[in-house]
Write a protein that holds these residues in place. Structure first.
Motif, PDB file in Angstrom:
ATOM      1  N   VAL A  50     -31.646  65.142 -42.585  1.00 50.10           N
ATOM      2  CA  VAL A  50     -31.920  66.577 -42.660  1.00 50.10           C
ATOM      3  C   VAL A  50     -32.817  66.799 -43.871  1.00 50.10           C
ATOM      4  O   VAL A  50     -32.577  66.246 -44.946  1.00 50.10           O
ATOM      5  CB  VAL A  50     -30.613  67.391 -42.817  1.00 50.10           C
ATOM      6  N   LYS A  51     -33.848  67.617 -43.720  1.00 52.27           N
ATOM      7  CA  LYS A  51     -34.776  67.865 -44.813  1.00 52.27           C
ATOM      8  C   LYS A  51     -34.216  68.883 -45.809  1.00 52.27           C
ATOM      9  O   LYS A  51     -33.402  69.737 -45.452  1.00 52.27           O
ATOM     10  CB  LYS A  51     -36.114  68.382 -44.266  1.00 52.27           C
ATOM     11  N   ILE A  52     -34.686  68.765 -47.034  1.00 56.23           N
ATOM     12  CA  ILE A  52     -34.335  69.734 -48.075  1.00 56.23           C
ATOM     13  C   ILE A  52     -35.325  70.892 -48.016  1.00 56.23           C
ATOM     14  O   ILE A  52     -36.539  70.684 -48.029  1.00 56.23           O
ATOM     15  CB  ILE A  52     -34.380  69.085 -49.470  1.00 56.23           C
ATOM     16  N   LYS A  53     -34.812  72.107 -47.960  1.00 52.07           N
ATOM     17  CA  LYS A  53     -35.659  73.301 -47.893  1.00 52.07           C
ATOM     18  C   LYS A  53     -36.126  73.735 -49.274  1.00 52.07           C
ATOM     19  O   LYS A  53     -37.284  74.112 -49.480  1.00 52.07           O
ATOM     20  CB  LYS A  53     -34.901  74.433 -47.209  1.00 52.07           C
ATOM     21  N   GLU A  54     -35.215  73.689 -50.253  1.00 52.21           N
ATOM     22  CA  GLU A  54     -35.524  74.085 -51.627  1.00 52.21           C
ATOM     23  C   GLU A  54     -34.397  73.620 -52.528  1.00 52.21           C
ATOM     24  O   GLU A  54     -33.296  73.309 -52.055  1.00 52.21           O
ATOM     25  CB  GLU A  54     -35.696  75.605 -51.745  1.00 52.21           C
ATOM     26  N   GLY A  55     -34.682  73.568 -53.815  1.00 54.30           N
ATOM     27  CA  GLY A  55     -33.634  73.196 -54.757  1.00 54.30           C
ATOM     28  C   GLY A  55     -34.184  72.903 -56.126  1.00 54.30           C
ATOM     29  O   GLY A  55     -35.402  72.864 -56.339  1.00 54.30           O
ATOM     30  N   VAL A  64     -29.398  65.047 -66.235  1.00 52.26           N
ATOM     31  CA  VAL A  64     -29.089  66.057 -65.221  1.00 52.26           C
ATOM     32  C   VAL A  64     -27.716  66.648 -65.523  1.00 52.26           C
ATOM     33  O   VAL A  64     -26.718  65.937 -65.607  1.00 52.26           O
ATOM     34  CB  VAL A  64     -29.109  65.444 -63.806  1.00 52.26           C
ATOM     35  N   GLN A  65     -27.683  67.960 -65.695  1.00 48.35           N
ATOM     36  CA  GLN A  65     -26.441  68.660 -66.012  1.00 48.35           C
ATOM     37  C   GLN A  65     -25.924  69.495 -64.836  1.00 48.35           C
ATOM     38  O   GLN A  65     -24.763  69.893 -64.823  1.00 48.35           O
ATOM     39  CB  GLN A  65     -26.651  69.574 -67.220  1.00 48.35           C
ATOM     40  N   GLY A  66     -26.788  69.764 -63.868  1.00 46.48           N
ATOM     41  CA  GLY A  66     -26.384  70.600 -62.741  1.00 46.48           C
ATOM     42  C   GLY A  66     -27.534  70.741 -61.770  1.00 46.48           C
ATOM     43  O   GLY A  66     -28.527  70.006 -61.832  1.00 46.48           O
ATOM     44  N   GLY A  67     -27.407  71.711 -60.889  1.00 47.26           N
ATOM     45  CA  GLY A  67     -28.460  71.954 -59.918  1.00 47.26           C
ATOM     46  C   GLY A  67     -27.897  72.296 -58.556  1.00 47.26           C
ATOM     47  O   GLY A  67     -26.668  72.386 -58.366  1.00 47.26           O
ATOM     48  N   SER A  68     -28.776  72.493 -57.618  1.00 50.25           N
ATOM     49  CA  SER A  68     -28.369  72.817 -56.249  1.00 50.25           C
ATOM     50  C   SER A  68     -29.539  72.563 -55.319  1.00 50.25           C
ATOM     51  O   SER A  68     -30.688  72.479 -55.754  1.00 50.25           O
ATOM     52  CB  SER A  68     -27.927  74.288 -56.144  1.00 50.25           C
ATOM     53  N   PHE A  69     -29.231  72.418 -54.041  1.00 54.72           N
ATOM     54  CA  PHE A  69     -30.293  72.322 -53.047  1.00 54.72           C
ATOM     55  C   PHE A  69     -29.816  72.864 -51.716  1.00 54.72           C
ATOM     56  O   PHE A  69     -28.616  72.877 -51.417  1.00 54.72           O
ATOM     57  CB  PHE A  69     -30.822  70.891 -52.906  1.00 54.72           C
ATOM     58  N   VAL A  70     -30.789  73.350 -50.938  1.00 54.73           N
ATOM     59  CA  VAL A  70     -30.522  73.938 -49.630  1.00 54.73           C
ATOM     60  C   VAL A  70     -31.086  73.015 -48.557  1.00 54.73           C
ATOM     61  O   VAL A  70     -32.233  72.566 -48.654  1.00 54.73           O
ATOM     62  CB  VAL A  70     -31.159  75.340 -49.507  1.00 54.73           C
ATOM     63  N   MET A  71     -30.283  72.734 -47.538  1.00 54.20           N
ATOM     64  CA  MET A  71     -30.715  71.890 -46.427  1.00 54.20           C
ATOM     65  C   MET A  71     -31.146  72.753 -45.242  1.00 54.20           C
ATOM     66  O   MET A  71     -30.463  73.719 -44.896  1.00 54.20           O
ATOM     67  CB  MET A  71     -29.575  70.961 -46.004  1.00 54.20           C
ATOM     68  N   ASP A  72     -32.252  72.395 -44.638  1.00 53.49           N
ATOM     69  CA  ASP A  72     -32.750  73.081 -43.451  1.00 53.49           C
ATOM     70  C   ASP A  72     -32.112  72.446 -42.217  1.00 53.49           C
ATOM     71  O   ASP A  72     -32.543  71.392 -41.758  1.00 53.49           O
ATOM     72  CB  ASP A  72     -34.274  72.958 -43.394  1.00 53.49           C
ATOM     73  N   MET A  73     -31.075  73.071 -41.675  1.00 54.90           N
ATOM     74  CA  MET A  73     -30.338  72.471 -40.571  1.00 54.90           C
ATOM     75  C   MET A  73     -31.158  72.413 -39.285  1.00 54.90           C
ATOM     76  O   MET A  73     -30.867  71.629 -38.385  1.00 54.90           O
ATOM     77  CB  MET A  73     -29.031  73.233 -40.346  1.00 54.90           C
ATOM     78  N   ASN A  74     -32.203  73.217 -39.200  1.00 54.77           N
ATOM     79  CA  ASN A  74     -33.089  73.138 -38.034  1.00 54.77           C
ATOM     80  C   ASN A  74     -33.935  71.868 -38.052  1.00 54.77           C
ATOM     81  O   ASN A  74     -34.560  71.528 -37.044  1.00 54.77           O
ATOM     82  CB  ASN A  74     -34.017  74.362 -37.984  1.00 54.77           C
ATOM     83  N   SER A  75     -33.952  71.178 -39.181  1.00 51.99           N
ATOM     84  CA  SER A  75     -34.757  69.962 -39.297  1.00 51.99           C
ATOM     85  C   SER A  75     -33.965  68.699 -38.939  1.00 51.99           C
ATOM     86  O   SER A  75     -34.461  67.586 -39.143  1.00 51.99           O
ATOM     87  CB  SER A  75     -35.301  69.829 -40.721  1.00 51.99           C
ATOM     88  N   ILE A  76     -32.754  68.862 -38.417  1.00 50.48           N
ATOM     89  CA  ILE A  76     -31.952  67.685 -38.040  1.00 50.48           C
ATOM     90  C   ILE A  76     -32.779  66.735 -37.184  1.00 50.48           C
ATOM     91  O   ILE A  76     -33.373  67.131 -36.181  1.00 50.48           O
ATOM     92  CB  ILE A  76     -30.686  68.109 -37.274  1.00 50.48           C
TER      93      ILE A  76
END
Length: 203
Positions: A50-55, A64-76
């Motif tokens: 699955v591709k990463i949309k943003e993060g 690295v102390q933290g962070g986040s990322f959003v997965m594009d579920m349409n890209s499965i």
């Protein structure tokens, strides 16, 4: 003029101090980053990503102390079925309400809540440098997960790669052909454990 120059210089100094105290963010390169998946059943397994949309990754003193990322579920994507018709059939099914219901839940998200450095090569056989904890949200459900990761700086970019780790898909309501949810499936079931492996690269 001198006062304006003083105020400008002071602003630069404050920004620099702020960066030292609170760190900085590094955007995730969405072209180079993805989440690999593997699903298994008695007759075999399927793989894909699955591709990463943003993060972004939050960095302090090159750590690295933290962070986040959003997965594009349409890209499965599926990578093991070479027949185009069969591949499309599986991907369409994965996007359906039986699995990830991407029309209703087009994204999933992971938020890092804690990062611990692994000292003394405790997991050197797996090339892990850190232990990551965070909140994984899929299909509107948020659950805590943890896993090892290898975090490094390569050519000025941060890379974070995980060995394969497992999550129980039914905890996020992905119940299709689950033997623990549906009785009488015999050998026509899919294992609850889904294997993930994360590849992140910063811009």
């Amino acid at each position: 003029m001198r006062r304006q120059l003083f105020n400008y210089t002071l602003s630069i100094v404050l920004l620099a101090i702020s960066g030292c105290l609170y760190g900085q963010s590094a955007k995730i390169d969405t072209e180079e980053s993805k989440v690999n998946w593997t699903g298994k059943k008695p007759a075999g397994e399927h793989k894909g990503y699955v591709k990463i949309k943003e993060g972004q990754l939050l960095i302090t003193n090159n750590e690295v102390q933290g962070g986040s990322f959003v997965m594009d579920m349409n890209s499965i994507t599926n990578t093991d079925i070479k027949d185009e018709k069969g591949n499309n059939k599986l991907v369409t099914h994965l996007k359906s309400p039986d699995f990830f219901d991407v029309k209703k839940f087009p994204t999933a998200k992971f938020v890092i809540t804690n990062v611990d450095r692994i000292n003394n090569g405790a997991r050197i056989e797996r090339k892990a440098t850190h232990r990551i904890e965070g909140d994984l949200t899929m299909k509107g459900v948020t659950k805590k997960v943890s896993f090892d990761a290898s975090i490094n700086i390569l050519n000025g970019k941060f890379t974070a790669n995980t060995p394969s780790f497992t999550v129980n898909r039914t905890e996020w309501g992905v119940n299709y052909q689950s033997k623990s949810v549906m009785a009488g499936l015999r050998d026509e079931f899919i294992y609850d454990d889904m294997t993930l492996a994360i590849e992140l690269v910063s811009e």
